[in-house]
Design an enzyme around this catalytic site. Structure first.
Site: not given
Ligand code: GAR
Length: 213
Positions: A93, A110
């Site tokens: 957060v 997101h």
């Molecule tokens: C991604 O899908 C991003 O959209 C999500 O976490 C993942 C990170 O993947 N973010 C959220 O859910 C934020 N609320 P990554 O480390 O491979 O980029």
């Protein structure tokens, strides 16, 4: 040259998309000043190192309390003279002081079409589990500016992605990343770096290029 801080917690595939876009010219007028992870084991840190980008772990575990963690995070961002903070899978957060100090200078990716499947408790695979449980036919991803709320800030870019029969949270997550996230996030940074984005009254305006794109 816009100086970016990319904040990560995990695999860092969105960070990779940014690194690749900077190298290929998909993003112009921007450079990554620092990659910050709250998680020492995040593979994202390796990706940064492999590209010669400064990477640090600032973990809440290393501080006596939340306030000290927040102070360390802000100090690092300030000392790197960052213009734009990119939350690329950062599952912490964001402190209010940071939102206030970097108003309209923090963006987040997101993995849904906000306002669906967002807010407290919706992150990572949980978002895709919820989308499948609700039976939606279309989902997607959103890049938005970060305000004091959770996933409530002004929306910059969105892209829809089809849900297919037999999808699992994992297959859906992968399709949303491939078809939406890895394109949207570099595109958003490029738009901001080239002065084409303005925010007023909670709404985003994107200037068209002279050639109409
Ligand atoms: C991604 O899908 C991003 O959209 C999500 O976490 C993942 C990170 O993947 N973010 C959220 O859910 C934020 N609320 P990554 O480390 O491979 O980029």
């Amino acid at each position: 040259m816009l100086r970016l801080a990319v904040l990560v917690s995990g695999g860092g595939t969105n960070l990779q998309a940014i690194l690749d876009a900077i190298e290929s010219g998909g993003i112009t007028n921007a450079e990554i000043a620092v990659v910050i992870s709250n998680n020492r084991d995040a593979y994202a840190l390796e990706r940064a190192k492999a590209h010669g980008v400064e990477s640090v772990c600032i973990s809440p575990r290393d501080f006596a309390d939340r306030a000290a963690f927040h102070a360390a995070l802000l100090e690092k961002l300030d000392s790197c003279a960052v213009d734009l903070i990119v939350l690329a899978g950062f599952l912490v957060v964001i402190p209010e002081e940071m939102v206030a100090r970097y108003q309209n200078r923090i963006i987040n990716i997101h993995p849904s079409l906000i306002p669906a499947f967002c807010g407290t408790g919706y992150y990572g695979l949980r978002v895709h589990e919820a989308a499948l449980a609700r039976g939606v036919r279309v989902t997607g991803a959103t890049v938005h500016f970060v305000d004091e709320g959770t996933d409530t800030g002004p929306i910059l870019l969105q892209k829809a992605v089809e849900v297919l029969p037999g999808d699992t949270p994992e297959t859906l997550q992968r399709r949303v990343m491939e078809q939406a996230e890895w394109k949207l996030l570099p595109q958003a940074i490029d738009l901001i770096a080239n002065g084409r984005v303005s925010v007023a009254d909670g709404r985003v305006t994107i200037q068209r290029e002279a050639d109409g794109t």
